[in-house]
Design a protein around this motif. Structure first.
Motif, PDB file in Angstrom:
ATOM      1  N   ILE A 234     -31.685 -17.050  73.875  1.00 14.09           N
ATOM      2  CA  ILE A 234     -30.390 -17.755  73.182  1.00 14.09           C
ATOM      3  C   ILE A 234     -30.359 -19.261  73.813  1.00 14.09           C
ATOM      4  N   PHE A 235     -30.401 -19.339  75.331  1.00 12.74           N
ATOM      5  CA  PHE A 235     -30.387 -20.555  76.021  1.00 12.74           C
ATOM      6  C   PHE A 235     -31.689 -21.140  75.420  1.00 12.74           C
ATOM      7  N   VAL A 238     -31.524 -22.512  71.798  1.00 18.99           N
ATOM      8  CA  VAL A 238     -30.280 -23.758  71.368  1.00 18.99           C
ATOM      9  C   VAL A 238     -30.873 -24.980  72.095  1.00 18.99           C
ATOM     10  N   ALA A 303     -27.844 -25.457  65.917  1.00 14.01           N
ATOM     11  CA  ALA A 303     -27.730 -24.774  66.819  1.00 14.01           C
ATOM     12  C   ALA A 303     -26.981 -23.423  66.743  1.00 14.01           C
ATOM     13  N   GLY A 304     -25.620 -23.697  66.085  1.00 18.55           N
ATOM     14  CA  GLY A 304     -24.975 -22.252  65.839  1.00 18.55           C
ATOM     15  C   GLY A 304     -25.383 -21.523  65.150  1.00 18.55           C
ATOM     16  N   ASN A 306     -28.709 -21.077  64.748  1.00 17.27           N
ATOM     17  CA  ASN A 306     -29.756 -20.211  65.703  1.00 17.27           C
ATOM     18  C   ASN A 306     -29.262 -19.456  66.627  1.00 17.27           C
ATOM     19  N   PHE A 307     -28.309 -19.666  67.241  1.00 19.24           N
ATOM     20  CA  PHE A 307     -27.391 -18.878  68.055  1.00 19.24           C
ATOM     21  C   PHE A 307     -26.978 -17.470  67.206  1.00 19.24           C
ATOM     22  N   TRP A 308     -26.591 -17.499  66.172  1.00 23.90           N
ATOM     23  CA  TRP A 308     -26.106 -16.356  65.353  1.00 23.90           C
ATOM     24  C   TRP A 308     -27.280 -15.539  65.071  1.00 23.90           C
ATOM     25  N   THR A 310     -30.232 -15.599  66.564  1.00 25.44           N
ATOM     26  CA  THR A 310     -31.179 -14.976  67.739  1.00 25.44           C
ATOM     27  C   THR A 310     -30.291 -13.534  68.195  1.00 25.44           C
ATOM     28  N   ARG A 311     -29.014 -13.766  68.214  1.00 28.57           N
ATOM     29  CA  ARG A 311     -28.138 -12.797  68.550  1.00 28.57           C
ATOM     30  C   ARG A 311     -28.364 -11.537  67.656  1.00 28.57           C
TER      31      ARG A 311
END
Length: 315
Positions: A234-235, A238, A303-304, A306-308, A310-311
């Motif tokens: 995630i890091f 992002v 970015a948000g 991609n974060f969602w 990836t999780r």
């Protein structure tokens, strides 16, 4: 022997002493003082410029003009109808996808290879970081020559295998591939070392238990390693998103003769290049500030997302 009431009286006396009050105050205030420098610096060089840019975007602010009339959201309305901005946004996303997606995949594969017991593994791990520490200007000049339209090494190899040469500067997709290659070359090793550090932090007992259960290397990688790498992935994703959508130096120096236009037909002009052109060549600071704020919102949204994703994808 002191009674309970005596002990309470002694504790109250100590709590009223100046030394005890100073110690209690220190315990409450010190943590805030330790983190205060970050927030002060962030407010001075991060938050204030961000808010001031939003303020400037509401004016017809041209450098050197006698007046800066308030225009409200007119800069944003003009921006949404600006074909060059949408072209720059398309170029930005195209280069971002061609760089960030392969970059993360190759970084994970490289980290997995570097995690095994190689001879001279420290040298290999240092080697993948060399492109990152190299000068970005020198790297851009080298890749510009490699993808040269007439005498570039890439076209020479393509001609050898029977593929006609490509004009890597005039061709839209070709220029995006060339610029994305620079980004991948520079950042893949850096991200691989971050992923490698997370891989080496996974307890060996987990893998040993999986081996006892009969899991092979691929099964252990996809069922144990990848899920436990989720915070690191995630890091990496992002930060790659934030950097990829703000790409500037690579397209700026890819063909110096094209200036800041990103090619004769703006075929590889990114949003930040267009912002630079509006602010420092056309001197239209209000319009450039509107571009900066719209790019900021796009970066936050992507970015948000991609974060969602990836999780949800890595479990």
């Amino acid at each position: 022997m002191l009674t309970r009431s005596d002990r309470e009286r002694v504790a109250q006396t100590r709590s009223r002493s100046p030394r005890h009050r100073l110690s209690a105050l220190d315990a409450k205030v010190s943590p805030y003082l330790f983190v205060a420098p970050f927030f002060v610096l962030f407010g001075a060089v991060g938050l204030f410029p961000l808010l001031y840019t939003a303020y400037v975007s509401l004016f017809d602010w041209e450098l050197g003009a006698d007046e800066t009339p308030f225009v409200g959201l007119d800069n944003y309305r003009e921006l949404f109808g600006d074909g060059q901005f949408w072209n720059a946004l398309f170029n930005t996303f195209s280069i971002f996808l061609l760089s960030s997606v392969p970059q993360v995949i190759v970084a994970v594969v490289l980290a997995a290879l570097l995690a095994v017991n190689l001879r001279g593994r420290t040298a290999w791990r240092m080697g993948v970081l060399l492109p990152y520490v190299a000068s970005l200007v020198a790297l851009t000049i080298i890749f510009g020559n490699l993808f040269g339209p007439q005498f570039g090494l890439v076209n020479s190899v393509l001609t050898t295998v029977g593929i006609p040469p490509i004009d890597w500067q005039a061709n839209t997709f070709g220029s995006h591939v060339a610029i994305a290659s620079m980004v991948n070359w520079r950042w893949t090793g850096y991200n691989a070392l971050i992923v490698l550090a997370a891989m080496l932090a996974i307890p060996r007992e987990v893998h040993e238990a999986a081996v006892v259960d009969g899991a092979g290397p691929l099964r252990r990688f996809f069922s144990i390693t990848l899920p436990m790498l989720k915070p690191t992935l995630i890091f990496v994703i992002v930060t790659s998103t934030i950097g990829g959508l703000q790409i500037f130096t690579e397209p700026k120096l890819y063909d110096p003769s094209a200036g800041s236009g990103g090619g004769a037909e703006h075929q590889y002009q990114t949003v930040v290049l267009y912002l630079y052109q509006s602010a420092f060549q056309q001197l239209n600071l209000g319009y450039a500030a509107a571009i900066a704020w719209l790019l900021f919102l796009v970066v936050i949204a992507v970015a948000g997302l991609n974060f969602w994703l990836t999780r949800r994808a890595v479990r």
